[in-house]
Design an enzyme around this catalytic site. Structure first.
Site, PDB file in Angstrom:
ATOM      1  N   PRO A   2      -0.408  10.872  -0.392  1.00 32.87           N
ATOM      2  CA  PRO A   2       0.396  12.086  -0.197  1.00 32.87           C
ATOM      3  C   PRO A   2       1.807  11.724   0.251  1.00 32.87           C
ATOM      4  O   PRO A   2       2.020  10.733   0.920  1.00 32.87           O
ATOM      5  CB  PRO A   2      -0.328  12.833   0.916  1.00 32.87           C
ATOM      6  CG  PRO A   2      -1.657  12.207   1.035  1.00 32.87           C
ATOM      7  CD  PRO A   2      -1.545  10.814   0.524  1.00 32.87           C
ATOM      8  N   GLU A   3       2.737  12.555  -0.123  1.00 32.92           N
ATOM      9  CA  GLU A   3       4.121  12.354   0.285  1.00 32.92           C
ATOM     10  C   GLU A   3       4.282  12.850   1.723  1.00 32.92           C
ATOM     11  O   GLU A   3       3.476  13.622   2.229  1.00 32.92           O
ATOM     12  CB  GLU A   3       5.038  13.159  -0.630  1.00 32.92           C
ATOM     13  CG  GLU A   3       4.784  12.940  -2.103  1.00 32.92           C
ATOM     14  CD  GLU A   3       5.556  11.755  -2.669  1.00 32.92           C
ATOM     15  OE1 GLU A   3       6.543  11.334  -2.055  1.00 32.92           O
ATOM     16  OE2 GLU A   3       5.153  11.252  -3.726  1.00 32.92           O
ATOM     17  N   LYS A  55       3.399   9.156   7.463  1.00 31.53           N
ATOM     18  CA  LYS A  55       2.237   9.726   6.787  1.00 31.53           C
ATOM     19  C   LYS A  55       1.014   9.774   7.703  1.00 31.53           C
ATOM     20  O   LYS A  55      -0.103   9.992   7.240  1.00 31.53           O
ATOM     21  CB  LYS A  55       1.956   8.950   5.508  1.00 31.53           C
ATOM     22  CG  LYS A  55       3.078   9.165   4.511  1.00 31.53           C
ATOM     23  CD  LYS A  55       2.868   8.387   3.266  1.00 31.53           C
ATOM     24  CE  LYS A  55       4.085   8.543   2.383  1.00 31.53           C
ATOM     25  NZ  LYS A  55       3.997   7.670   1.223  1.00 31.53           N
ATOM     26  N   ARG A 264       1.759   0.514  -8.479  1.00 34.37           N
ATOM     27  CA  ARG A 264       1.945   1.979  -8.489  1.00 34.37           C
ATOM     28  C   ARG A 264       2.677   2.366  -9.771  1.00 34.37           C
ATOM     29  O   ARG A 264       3.516   1.626 -10.274  1.00 34.37           O
ATOM     30  CB  ARG A 264       2.780   2.417  -7.274  1.00 34.37           C
ATOM     31  CG  ARG A 264       2.317   1.867  -5.935  1.00 34.37           C
ATOM     32  CD  ARG A 264       0.910   2.303  -5.586  1.00 34.37           C
ATOM     33  NE  ARG A 264       0.761   3.745  -5.615  1.00 34.37           N
ATOM     34  CZ  ARG A 264       1.114   4.539  -4.614  1.00 34.37           C
ATOM     35  NH1 ARG A 264       1.627   4.033  -3.521  1.00 34.37           N
ATOM     36  NH2 ARG A 264       0.945   5.827  -4.700  1.00 34.37           N
TER      37      ARG A 264
END
Ligand SMILES: [Zn+2]
Length: 275
Positions: A2-3, A55, A264
């Site tokens: 998640p950002e 995060k 990624r």
């Protein structure tokens, strides 16, 4: 992963629902959490605040107990009214915190620990976090300087490194570089100062805009059906998730490649973001 804005939203929603309330029940599938709960019960404590740090999501309870969770790829927190049907399977529940009016359920959370504020201040991962794009104290110059220190790293990888700058994830990485017309594989030392500052400012703007509740989560491109809150990233983003589709600026097919140690996915337009 998640950002930062997703975690920020989650922390804000949990804070609004739970702050000031007393825990009436606690349950977890994680033995390490249950061990602490047995020695120093969470039940009966007041939830003081819930905040995001990069995060990490930090839930502070009275008596200096802090629950630190990290969502990694698949973890999430949900908030329900007591008795409300959960949107995820019971078997995915890892942490359940009940108050009189709400249930906070952590699903598939891979990293969770009870700690104290003192231990938290010495926590390696947290201490090493770069400047947080969503923090009020964020300074562009400090972030630019941190990125500069990674001269031989491709810019896309430097942006993902939470020790360099905290809050950016894989989706916004591609989006921000497209918006700034920078090729993701360019080494940091080959990116000019003005460009670097523009990248940092854009990253901050995108994250901040997405923290506002008016927008569907993770939107950078709003030129198309912007009021429909479409779920598909193909309709909300410039390049991410749009491999082989025409670039929204020039029509060239968007490209995709695995990048960095974690392989990624990186999306970019070879025409708008030349090498
Ligand atoms: Zn293009």
């Amino acid at each position: 992963m998640p950002e930062g804005d997703t975690i920020f939203r989650a922390a804000r929603a949990l804070h609004r629902a739970l702050a000031g309330q007393t825990v009436t029940a606690f349950d977890s599938q994680l033995p390490a959490l249950n061990r602490i709960h047995e020695d120093a019960p969470v039940t009966g404590r007041t939830i003081e605040r819930v905040i995001a740090a990069g995060k990490h999501l930090l839930m502070h309870f009275s008596g200096d107990l802090v629950l630190r969770t990290h969502m990694r790829m698949n973890g999430s927190w949900h908030i329900y009214r007591p008795g409300e049907r959960w949107q995820r399977a019971r078997r995915d529940m890892r942490i359940l915190i009940s108050t009189e009016t709400f249930e906070a359920v952590g699903f598939n959370i891979p990293v969770a620990e009870f700690t104290s504020s003192r231990a938290l201040s010495r926590h390696n991962e947290l201490r090493r976090l770069g400047p947080d794009l969503l923090s009020e104290e964020f300074r562009t110059s400090e972030a630019v300087q941190r990125i500069r220190e990674r001269g031989t790293t491709p810019i896309a990888d430097a942006l993902l490194n939470q020790r360099v700058v905290a809050g950016l994830g894989n989706v916004y990485k591609s989006e921000v570089l497209f918006m700034c017309r920078v090729n993701p594989f360019t080494l940091v030392r080959d990116v000019g100062d003005d460009k670097l500052a523009a990248i940092v400012d854009t990253a901050q703007q995108v994250l901040r805009a997405n923290v506002s509740e008016a927008l569907a989560p993770m939107t950078t491109y709003s030129g198309f059906r912007k009021t429909t809150r479409r779920a598909s990233p193909r309709e909300r983003l410039w390049v991410y998730g749009r491999a082989r589709l025409p670039c929204r600026r020039c029509g060239t097919p968007v490209r995709i490649r695995k990048q960095g140690l974690d392989a990624r996915l990186t999306y970019w337009c070879p025409e708008c973001q030349p090498e």
